[in-house]
Scaffold this active site. Structure first.
Site, PDB file in Angstrom:
ATOM      1  CD  GLU A   1      -2.954   1.285   2.233  1.00  0.00           C
ATOM      2  OE1 GLU A   1      -2.869   0.369   3.000  1.00  0.00           O
ATOM      3  OE2 GLU A   1      -3.574   2.205   2.167  1.00  0.00           O
TER       4      GLU A   1
ATOM      5  CD  GLU B   1      -7.801   1.889   5.009  1.00  0.00           C
ATOM      6  OE1 GLU B   1      -7.291   1.101   5.378  1.00  0.00           O
ATOM      7  OE2 GLU B   1      -7.349   2.965   4.424  1.00  0.00           O
TER       8      GLU B   1
HETATM    9 MN    MN Z   1      -5.573   2.579   3.257  1.00  0.00          MN
END
Ligand code: MN
Length: 282
Positions: A147, A241
């Protein structure tokens, strides 16, 4: 339509029996396919007891984590790198127990503000550990995603271009790039070019607003991001998220700098987020 996920911290900061039941039930009730379970402390997640709950709800799990300075595989200290590799192997074991096919996040460094740039030796340590992890994950059909996060949460991969270079260096078929709109909005020139740059090496996407609250209430250019996804024919998971001081994880909330209350009702938040993403996908 892409599989849609929601991060467990929308519901709960821990993973005790009542917490996981609540998180899984609420994920299903809000209409998602997937719950992303954080594995910052893999020992705290009982995979064997969680799996039947997922199966009963008809949900799948994905897993994510960030390392700490004590387990930083981009360190130049061999003992710290080893602790990091042990933790990643533990997370992989847990992902396998959950029948997850994805493990992502800041797998490659600490999830923290560094006091200095990454070193060549540290970067090379990280790549070597991730190559071994990818090979172990491949046996279980698990894909790893690196990520890309902003400069205050790592010093190694702040842009899609940096992540692609690193992924090519590791050179394993089951490791790719994980993009997150919250971080892209801080570091990238625009929201669609990084997606095009990743192309088929994009393995996972997080959608988060500029302040990590309600989608559509901040400054992220989601139209441009979803245009990029459509252009590359992205069929992978898109996970929402969001973090608020209303739900606190003892490990994750402080690492992410979650100091403000941006929402209180996770169900309202997640239901609206799903509708927002679906509208963009259409
Ligand atoms: Mn994230």
């Amino acid at each position: 339509m892409n599989p849609l996920g929601v991060h467990a911290l929308v519901w709960t900061g821990g993973w005790s029996e009542p917490e996981r039941r609540h998180a899984i039930d609420a994920t299903r009730a809000a209409g998602y396919d997937i719950i992303e379970i954080p594995l910052l402390d893999p020992g705290s997640v009982d995979g064997a007891r969680t799996r039947p709950l997922l199966e009963a709800a008809g949900l799948r799990a994905t897993c994510s984590l960030g390392l700490t300075f004590a387990t930083d595989i981009s360190s130049e200290d061999a003992a710290i790198v080893q602790r990091g590799e042990d933790l990643l192997n533990g997370a992989l074991d847990c992902a396998r127990e959950l029948r997850a096919t994805y493990l992502g996040g800041v797998l490659y460094s600490a999830l923290a503000k560094y006091p200095a740039p990454a070193s060549a030796a540290g970067r090379s340590n990280s790549a070597a550990v991730l190559k071994r992890l990818a090979r172990r994950a491949a046996g279980d059909g698990i894909t790893l995603g690196l990520e890309v996060v902003n400069r205050y949460e790592t010093n190694l991969l702040n842009t899609a271009a940096q992540a692609l270079d690193f992924v090519r260096e590791i050179d394993e078929p089951n490791i790719g790039v994980h993009l997150d709109t919250y971080h892209m909005n801080i570091e990238e020139d625009d929201m669609s070019e990084p997606v095009r740059l990743c192309g088929e090496r994009l393995v996972y996407a997080h959608v988060g607003e500029s302040h990590r609250g309600y989608l559509g209430s901040g400054s992220v250019d989601f139209a441009s991001f979803f245009k990029g996804l459509a252009e590359i024919g992205y069929g992978g998971t898109i996970t929402f998220e969001s973090f608020s001081s209303a739900v606190v994880s003892p490990t994750l909330s402080n690492a992410l700098g979650v100091w403000r209350n941006l929402w209180s009702d996770g169900t309202d938040l997640a239901t609206r987020a799903r509708a927002f993403v679906e509208a963009h996908l259409r």
